[in-house]
Scaffold this motif. Sequence first.
Motif, PDB file in Angstrom:
ATOM      1  N   ALA A 210      16.899  10.814  -6.710  1.00  0.00           N
ATOM      2  CA  ALA A 210      16.220  10.136  -7.817  1.00  0.00           C
ATOM      3  C   ALA A 210      16.852  10.478  -9.158  1.00  0.00           C
ATOM      4  CB  ALA A 210      14.741  10.505  -7.821  1.00  0.00           C
ATOM      5  N   ALA A 211      17.492  11.649  -9.234  1.00  0.00           N
ATOM      6  CA  ALA A 211      18.152  12.069 -10.473  1.00  0.00           C
ATOM      7  C   ALA A 211      19.652  11.778 -10.430  1.00  0.00           C
ATOM      8  CB  ALA A 211      17.920  13.561 -10.713  1.00  0.00           C
ATOM      9  N   GLY A 212      20.072  11.050  -9.403  1.00  0.00           N
ATOM     10  CA  GLY A 212      21.497  10.819  -9.198  1.00  0.00           C
ATOM     11  C   GLY A 212      22.099   9.813 -10.156  1.00  0.00           C
ATOM     12  N   LEU A 213      23.370  10.017 -10.433  1.00  0.00           N
ATOM     13  CA  LEU A 213      24.150   9.157 -11.304  1.00  0.00           C
ATOM     14  C   LEU A 213      24.801   8.077 -10.450  1.00  0.00           C
ATOM     15  CD1 LEU A 213      25.206   9.152 -14.328  1.00  0.00           C
ATOM     16  CD2 LEU A 213      27.163  10.456 -13.472  1.00  0.00           C
ATOM     17  N   SER A 214      24.699   6.821 -10.864  1.00  0.00           N
ATOM     18  CA  SER A 214      25.368   5.750 -10.126  1.00  0.00           C
ATOM     19  C   SER A 214      26.856   5.758 -10.452  1.00  0.00           C
ATOM     20  CB  SER A 214      24.763   4.389 -10.473  1.00  0.00           C
ATOM     21  OG  SER A 214      25.129   4.013 -11.791  1.00  0.00           O
ATOM     22  N   LEU A 215      27.664   5.219  -9.553  1.00  0.00           N
ATOM     23  CA  LEU A 215      29.101   5.162  -9.822  1.00  0.00           C
ATOM     24  C   LEU A 215      29.398   4.230 -10.989  1.00  0.00           C
ATOM     25  CD1 LEU A 215      30.875   5.204  -6.343  1.00  0.00           C
ATOM     26  CD2 LEU A 215      30.385   7.085  -7.897  1.00  0.00           C
ATOM     27  N   ASP A 216      28.580   3.189 -11.170  1.00  0.00           N
ATOM     28  CA  ASP A 216      28.779   2.289 -12.316  1.00  0.00           C
ATOM     29  C   ASP A 216      28.602   3.042 -13.631  1.00  0.00           C
ATOM     30  OD1 ASP A 216      29.303   0.132 -10.707  1.00  0.00           O
ATOM     31  OD2 ASP A 216      27.274  -0.683 -10.779  1.00  0.00           O
ATOM     32  N   THR A 217      27.547   3.867 -13.703  1.00  0.00           N
ATOM     33  CA  THR A 217      27.322   4.653 -14.920  1.00  0.00           C
ATOM     34  C   THR A 217      28.431   5.678 -15.112  1.00  0.00           C
ATOM     35  OG1 THR A 217      24.918   4.389 -14.725  1.00  0.00           O
ATOM     36  CG2 THR A 217      25.712   6.197 -16.102  1.00  0.00           C
ATOM     37  N   LEU A 218      28.831   6.316 -14.014  1.00  0.00           N
ATOM     38  CA  LEU A 218      29.910   7.298 -14.081  1.00  0.00           C
ATOM     39  C   LEU A 218      31.166   6.674 -14.678  1.00  0.00           C
ATOM     40  CD1 LEU A 218      30.933  10.200 -13.108  1.00  0.00           C
ATOM     41  CD2 LEU A 218      31.822   8.977 -11.119  1.00  0.00           C
ATOM     42  N   PRO A 225      32.110  11.890 -24.447  1.00  0.00           N
ATOM     43  CA  PRO A 225      31.187  13.021 -24.603  1.00  0.00           C
ATOM     44  C   PRO A 225      29.819  12.761 -23.983  1.00  0.00           C
ATOM     45  CG  PRO A 225      32.326  12.559 -26.667  1.00  0.00           C
ATOM     46  CD  PRO A 225      32.642  11.424 -25.742  1.00  0.00           C
ATOM     47  N   GLU A 226      29.415  11.498 -23.919  1.00  0.00           N
ATOM     48  CA  GLU A 226      28.098  11.146 -23.364  1.00  0.00           C
ATOM     49  C   GLU A 226      27.987  11.529 -21.889  1.00  0.00           C
ATOM     50  OE1 GLU A 226      28.718   9.065 -27.041  1.00  0.00           O
ATOM     51  OE2 GLU A 226      29.927   9.076 -25.197  1.00  0.00           O
ATOM     52  N   LEU A 227      29.101  11.539 -21.180  1.00  0.00           N
ATOM     53  CA  LEU A 227      29.052  11.861 -19.752  1.00  0.00           C
ATOM     54  C   LEU A 227      28.636  13.308 -19.520  1.00  0.00           C
ATOM     55  CD1 LEU A 227      29.491  10.857 -16.868  1.00  0.00           C
ATOM     56  CD2 LEU A 227      31.891  11.521 -17.069  1.00  0.00           C
ATOM     57  N   ASP A 228      28.976  14.200 -20.433  1.00  0.00           N
ATOM     58  CA  ASP A 228      28.650  15.617 -20.266  1.00  0.00           C
ATOM     59  C   ASP A 228      27.151  15.865 -20.218  1.00  0.00           C
ATOM     60  OD1 ASP A 228      31.296  16.239 -20.141  1.00  0.00           O
ATOM     61  OD2 ASP A 228      31.437  17.132 -22.130  1.00  0.00           O
ATOM     62  N   ALA A 229      26.348  14.919 -20.699  1.00  0.00           N
ATOM     63  CA  ALA A 229      24.895  15.053 -20.622  1.00  0.00           C
ATOM     64  C   ALA A 229      24.407  14.999 -19.186  1.00  0.00           C
ATOM     65  CB  ALA A 229      24.226  13.956 -21.448  1.00  0.00           C
ATOM     66  N   HIS A 230      25.246  14.508 -18.283  1.00  0.00           N
ATOM     67  CA  HIS A 230      24.889  14.411 -16.864  1.00  0.00           C
ATOM     68  C   HIS A 230      25.422  15.587 -16.055  1.00  0.00           C
ATOM     69  CE1 HIS A 230      23.302  10.313 -17.224  1.00  0.00           C
ATOM     70  NE2 HIS A 230      24.291  10.101 -18.072  1.00  0.00           N
ATOM     71  N   LEU A 231      25.921  16.605 -16.743  1.00  0.00           N
ATOM     72  CA  LEU A 231      26.421  17.803 -16.079  1.00  0.00           C
ATOM     73  C   LEU A 231      25.308  18.847 -16.033  1.00  0.00           C
ATOM     74  CD1 LEU A 231      29.053  19.130 -14.932  1.00  0.00           C
ATOM     75  CD2 LEU A 231      29.385  20.096 -17.225  1.00  0.00           C
ATOM     76  N   HIS A 232      24.965  19.295 -14.833  1.00  0.00           N
ATOM     77  CA  HIS A 232      23.912  20.288 -14.643  1.00  0.00           C
ATOM     78  C   HIS A 232      24.535  21.681 -14.536  1.00  0.00           C
ATOM     79  CE1 HIS A 232      20.823  17.194 -13.784  1.00  0.00           C
ATOM     80  NE2 HIS A 232      21.865  16.517 -13.318  1.00  0.00           N
ATOM     81  N   PRO A 233      23.825  22.716 -14.961  1.00  0.00           N
ATOM     82  CA  PRO A 233      24.398  24.075 -14.942  1.00  0.00           C
ATOM     83  C   PRO A 233      24.738  24.539 -13.533  1.00  0.00           C
ATOM     84  CG  PRO A 233      22.043  24.136 -15.442  1.00  0.00           C
ATOM     85  CD  PRO A 233      22.451  22.701 -15.510  1.00  0.00           C
TER      86      PRO A 233
END
Length: 299
Positions: A210-218, A225-233
């Motif tokens: 449910a928290a997954g990133l789609s390949l289209d969004t990726l 820089p906006e992509l780094d918001a989808h990086l989890h620790p």
Amino acid sequence: MGRRKKGRPVHGWVIVDKPAGIGSTQVVGKVRWAFDAQKAGHAGTLDPDATGVLAVALGEATKTVPYVTDALKEYRFRVTWGAETSTDDASGEVLRTTDLRPDRTALEGALTAFRGQIEQIPPQVSAVKVEGERAYDLAREGVEMDLVARPLWVERLDIIDCDSDGAELEMVCGKGGYVRSIARDLGRALGCLGYVAWLRRTWSGPFDAAAGLSLDTLESLARTPELDAHLHPLELGLNDLPALPVTELAAARLRNGNPADVLAGAEFGETCWAAHQGRAVAIGTYRAGQLQPSKVFQT
């Protein structure tokens, strides 16, 4: 002087909601490219036709992959009755068929044998190694293998829905489970044969589709820089291990591979991770007030 690694020193987890039609290794490659990361890996392969959560580790997070791989996972899938295929899913060649169909009562009774500690033989088309080669490569060459049964812990296996043509099931299991084997063996146990029509991994350890990133969004956010918001620790991959706080001095010792005192206890011999100001310093074994490091993080 060592050769400089290409890419950025990015560390953390990316949760991808993998679509059907692409392999796990390809997804890892896309994530690595999108983040311009130096290093990447994943925690648990999904078949190309399967969908759902694929957790991709970047940089130092790759050191936590074994602890996520060992965690429980949940799958939702549909088994189609009446046929058995060469791949144990809908992509394979039909090998044999039958007109027999089970009712719900028979299905519920058969599921009992597939819960708890079981043994399962991997599909012929799988990543299992046979004398140094992948089973799926040998299968493509027409080689039929006698694969060895492997242990699997099945925490839960429940009916979500069923009809005369098949059943939708939900399974929570440990490391190394093959849903296609469950479908194949369940069909054989019921005498009606069966294969996986579709498969989705809904969660894996601490990661949820449910928290997954789609390949289209990726791809649309790649190299921004906006992509780094989808990086989890990277610490998310250590959720199932005890965290032991350490001082700055102890953190320095651990990063150099030396044992160090911790500020909390655990079971003797337990695998734990040292935390300094909430960040992972090392993974190791707890012994008499100290952590003996086996892996250290340089972030």
